[in-house]
Design a protein around this motif. Structure first.
Motif, mmCIF file in Angstrom:
data_model
loop_
_atom_site.group_PDB
_atom_site.id
_atom_site.type_symbol
_atom_site.label_atom_id
_atom_site.label_comp_id
_atom_site.label_asym_id
_atom_site.label_seq_id
_atom_site.Cartn_x
_atom_site.Cartn_y
_atom_site.Cartn_z
ATOM 1 N N GLN A 172 -21.517 63.619 7.309
ATOM 2 C CA GLN A 172 -22.184 62.791 6.361
ATOM 3 C C GLN A 172 -23.494 63.542 5.653
ATOM 4 N N ASN A 173 -24.293 63.659 6.908
ATOM 5 C CA ASN A 173 -25.497 64.111 6.578
ATOM 6 C C ASN A 173 -25.695 65.569 7.368
ATOM 7 N N THR B 1 -30.354 67.699 6.467
ATOM 8 C CA THR B 1 -30.308 67.058 4.994
ATOM 9 C C THR B 1 -30.405 65.504 5.067
ATOM 10 N N LYS B 2 -30.524 64.712 6.312
ATOM 11 C CA LYS B 2 -30.684 63.636 6.671
ATOM 12 C C LYS B 2 -32.241 63.134 6.553
#
Length: 276
Positions: free
Chosen positions: A125-126, A150-151
């Motif tokens: 997800q991230n 990206t998180k």
């Protein structure tokens, strides 16, 4: 020299291989067999101290698709699928390690006469996105290697490097750890007839003001036997002799000693790789 600048991992690779590749203090045995159907099976056992590690790998090639399956004694299964030349110069790689559901990763590699690009990202997800690129020629190449989380929205890795190749010498300079360390390496073929070469690497870490210098040499005793001997400024001296039994089978003996230690205990490693 090959065409194109290659990939970012090729910057300084010749010097790294001379100074570090195949040097180990473990005992390792690897045997590969091939079936008429084109399946390659490799069994590997490694003794690290009091621990014994092992794995079995299967590789199947069909046209431009290669599938690898690796089962290890730590109860993990690594699956890798590689598609070569999906388009001219393009390679795509998908990997997944079970039972970790967040280990999926996809990677694209592209090689051109004047560029080499590799990008990968985790299938989560991230994900963390990795990108490395090199532009130039087989004489002079400039590149960068970065990772972005990206998180958190932060860059976790920022590296840059330059590589110069001319006839029998290769020199490289890289800036690593977000600018905290600089590494310079040099590789020179002294005698091509005997595969005699010298290599050197100098690393400086700005945060600790520590310098590490490693120098080494290699030479072929005969067309099938190579010796290597690197030593660094910390007093760690290594040596290696590697004999090629068949075009894909090698027997390696390596040793390591801390010349500054009082007891001077040496570590000896053995590696046998058989690929008929």
């Amino acid at each position: 020299m090959g065409k194109g600048p290659g990939r970012y991992t090729d910057i300084g690779k010749k010097a790294r291989d001379l100074l570090y590749k195949d040097h180990n203090s473990d005992q390792k045995l690897s045997i590969t067999t091939h079936s008429p159907a084109g399946v390659a099976i490799t069994s590997t056992g490694t003794k690290k101290g009091d621990s014994l590690l092992g794995d079995v790998s299967l590789q199947l090639k069909q046209k431009n698709i290669t599938t690898d399956l690796k089962v290890s004694t730590d109860s993990t299964v690594l699956i890798t699928a590689t598609v070569d030349e999906a388009a001219p110069g393009l390679k795509s790689i998908f990997s997944f390690r079970a039972p970790d559901q967040n280990s999926g990763k996809i990677e694209l590699q592209y090689l051109h006469e004047y560029a080499g690009i590799s990008t990968s990202m985790g299938l989560t997800q991230n994900p963390t996105v990795n990108f490395s690129g090199v532009v130039g020629t087989n004489v002079l190449a400039l590149g960068t290697d970065v990772s972005f989380d990206t998180k958190s929205g932060n860059f976790t890795k920022i590296n840059a490097g330059v590589n110069f190749t001319k006839d029998d010498l290769i020199a490289s300079l890289t800036l690593n750890d977000k600018g905290d360390s600089v590494n310079a390496s040099y590789y020179h073929i002294v005698n091509p007839l005997f595969n005699t070469a010298v290599g050197a690497e100098v690393n400086h870490k700005f945060s600790t003001n520590v310098n590490t210098i490693t120098v080494g040499t290699q030479n072929s005793l005969d067309p099938l036997t190579t010796v290597k001997a690197p030593v660094n400024s910390a007093g760690i001296a290594k040596s290696l002799i590697q004999h090629q039994w068949t075009p894909r089978s090698f027997f390696t003996i390596s040793g390591e000693v801390d010349t500054k230690a009082i007891d001077k205990n040496a570590k000896v490693g053995l590696a046998l790789s058989l690929k008929p």
